[in-house]
Design a protein around this motif. Structure first.
Motif, PDB file in Angstrom:
ATOM      1  N   PRO A 185      -1.488 -35.598 -10.085  1.00  0.00           N
ATOM      2  CA  PRO A 185      -2.868 -35.430  -9.446  1.00  0.00           C
ATOM      3  C   PRO A 185      -2.686 -34.865  -8.081  1.00  0.00           C
ATOM      4  CG  PRO A 185      -2.497 -37.577 -10.883  1.00  0.00           C
ATOM      5  CD  PRO A 185      -1.255 -36.722 -10.974  1.00  0.00           C
ATOM      6  N   PRO A 186      -1.894 -35.429  -7.168  1.00  0.00           N
ATOM      7  CA  PRO A 186      -2.013 -34.891  -5.692  1.00  0.00           C
ATOM      8  C   PRO A 186      -1.743 -33.122  -5.737  1.00  0.00           C
ATOM      9  CG  PRO A 186      -0.799 -36.747  -5.883  1.00  0.00           C
ATOM     10  CD  PRO A 186      -0.823 -36.440  -7.315  1.00  0.00           C
ATOM     11  N   LEU A 187      -0.924 -32.761  -6.837  1.00  0.00           N
ATOM     12  CA  LEU A 187      -0.720 -31.353  -6.761  1.00  0.00           C
ATOM     13  C   LEU A 187      -2.102 -30.557  -7.361  1.00  0.00           C
ATOM     14  CD1 LEU A 187       1.130 -28.585  -7.424  1.00  0.00           C
ATOM     15  CD2 LEU A 187       0.887 -29.345  -9.699  1.00  0.00           C
ATOM     16  N   LEU A 188      -2.980 -31.167  -8.095  1.00  0.00           N
ATOM     17  CA  LEU A 188      -4.114 -30.424  -8.712  1.00  0.00           C
ATOM     18  C   LEU A 188      -5.054 -30.824  -7.574  1.00  0.00           C
ATOM     19  CD1 LEU A 188      -3.945 -31.847 -12.312  1.00  0.00           C
ATOM     20  CD2 LEU A 188      -3.439 -29.575 -11.492  1.00  0.00           C
ATOM     21  N   LEU A 189      -5.167 -31.959  -7.209  1.00  0.00           N
ATOM     22  CA  LEU A 189      -6.368 -32.170  -5.880  1.00  0.00           C
ATOM     23  C   LEU A 189      -6.050 -31.137  -4.791  1.00  0.00           C
ATOM     24  CD1 LEU A 189      -6.396 -36.025  -5.628  1.00  0.00           C
ATOM     25  CD2 LEU A 189      -8.155 -34.546  -6.459  1.00  0.00           C
ATOM     26  N   SER A 190      -4.753 -30.628  -4.464  1.00  0.00           N
ATOM     27  CA  SER A 190      -4.552 -29.679  -3.200  1.00  0.00           C
ATOM     28  C   SER A 190      -5.050 -28.470  -3.786  1.00  0.00           C
ATOM     29  CB  SER A 190      -2.999 -29.639  -3.142  1.00  0.00           C
ATOM     30  OG  SER A 190      -2.391 -30.920  -2.598  1.00  0.00           O
TER      31      SER A 190
END
Length: 312
Positions: free
Chosen positions: A63-68
C-alpha cells in the motif's frame, strides 16, 4: 552521466530509430500503425500478463508503494487540470483531457525498460505492482469524469452511465492482459509449459516493437497549439508527479530502496501515447496532448537521467 549513456540512451535510440524510419519513409504509416497495433493490443498485454501473474502479491503489492505513486499521479493530473481550467480558461472537457496528460505517465513503454536496464529484471516486480492498477484506475477516473461532464443535460440514467464507462474501460487490451494476470495469480492457475513458452516469445518482442512504433507515431505529432499550456502539462508529468512520489516514498513512507526506485522511475516518465489516445477518443485538446507526448518524451531523457542520479 554513466546512467544517461548506459541506461536511458539505448531506450531513446530505439524510439529515435522509429522516428527516423517514419520521417525518411523507410516504413509506411500503415506499417507503423501495424507495429503499434501488434505491440499495444497483443505483445504488451502478454508482457503485463506475465509480470502480474508472477509477482509475489504479499511482498510487492505494498500500500505505501501504491499510495506514493498514485498520490503523485493525481497531483500531476490535478495540477494540469486546474491550470487548463482556471489559468488558461479551457473548456471542462479540454481540461479533463489535459489533466489526463499530467495523470498518465508512460510506465509500460519507458518505465519498465529503463528500470530493467538500471536496476535489473528482479526490480520489475514493483513496476508490475504499479502497472496492475495503472490503466484500470486512471482510465476509469478519466472516462468517468469525461462522461459525467459530457452527459450533463443529456438525461442519461446512472445505470446507463455506469454501463458506458464500464464498456469503455473493459475494451482496453492492456486491461484485459492485466485482468488475466490477476486471475492466474490469485487463483494459482497452472498453465502448460508450451503456453508459457509462447507467451515469453511474445514478451521478447513487446518492448522493442512498442518503442520503435512509438517513435514512428511521434513523427506525426507537431508541437502546435498554446505552448504555455503544453509546458504546463509537461511540468505536471515530469516534475509534479515524480516530485510528490519521491517525497512520499522517501520521507513519509520510508520505502525500501527497490520500491522507491521503481515508484520514482515510473512517476518520472513522460506522458504516454494513451494521453493522446484519450484526447482523440473524445475529440478534445488533441493538439495539446499530442505536443505534450512528443516534447515530454524528448525531455524525459534528461529528467529521467536526473532522477536516476538522485536515486540510491
Amino acid at each position: 552521466m554513466q546512467a544517461l549513456f548506459e541506461v536511458i540512451l539505448p531506450v531513446f535510440l530505439v524510439i529515435g530509430f522509429g522516428y527516423l524510419a517514419a520521417w525518411r519513409k523507410w516504413i509506411s504509416e500503415n506499417a507503423i500503425d501495424g507495429v503499434m497495433h501488434f505491440a499495444q493490443n497483443f505483445a504488451v498485454p502478454t508482457l503485463l500478463f506475465t509480470g502480474i501473474a508472477g509477482i509475489d502479491l504479499g511482498e510487492t503489492f505494498h500500500p505505501p508503494l501504491l499510495l506514493s505513486f498514485y498520490a503523485g499521479a493525481f497531483s500531476g493530473g490535478l495540477f494540469a487540470f486546474l491550470g487548463a481550467r482556471y489559468v488558461f480558461k479551457r473548456t471542462a472537457t479540454d481540461s479533463i483531457a489535459i489533466g489526463f496528460v499530467g495523470l498518465f505517465s508512460n510506465g509500460v513503454l519507458l518505465g519498465v525498460p529503463i528500470t530493467e536496464r538500471a536496476f535489473g529484471t528482479d526490480a520489475l516486480a514493483w513496476n508490475f505492482a504499479i502497472i496492475s492498477l495503472h490503466a484500470p484506475i486512471l482510465y476509469a477516473v478519466g472516462i468517468t469524469l469525461m462522461e459525467v461532464v459530457r452527459s450533463t443535460g443529456q438525461g442519461l440514467s446512472a445505470l446507463s452511465l455506469i454501463r458506458q464507462i464500464t464498456t469503455s474501460v473493459l475494451r482496453n487490451p492492456l486491461i484485459l492482459g492485466i485482468t488475466a494476470g490477476w486471475f492466474v495469480n490469485v487463483t494459482d492457475t497452472s498453465l502448460p509449459t508450451t503456453v508459457w513458452d509462447a507467451v515469453h516469445m511474445m514478451n521478447s518482442a513487446a518492448i522493442p516493437a512498442a518503442l520503435f512504433g512509438l517513435g514512428g507515431v511521434l513523427r506525426r505529432y507537431r508541437p502546435e497549439g498554446d505552448m504555455r499550456m503544453i509546458v504546463w502539462a509537461i511540468t505536471a508529468s515530469l516534475i509534479v508527479h515524480p516530485l510528490v512520489t519521491f517525497s512520499l516514498a522517501k520521507w513519509v513512507f520510508a520505502l525500501d530502496t527497490n520500491a522507491m526506485r521503481s515508484a520514482t522511475v515510473m512517476a518520472a516518465m513522460a506522458p504516454g501515447v494513451n494521453a493522446y489516445l484519450f484526447a482523440s477518443m473524445y475529440g478534445v485538446a488533441k493538439r495539446v496532448a499530442a505536443s505534450a507526448v512528443l516534447l515530454g518524451t524528448a525531455m524525459a531523457m534528461v529528467t529521467g537521467w536526473f532522477w536516476l542520479s538522485v536515486l540510491p
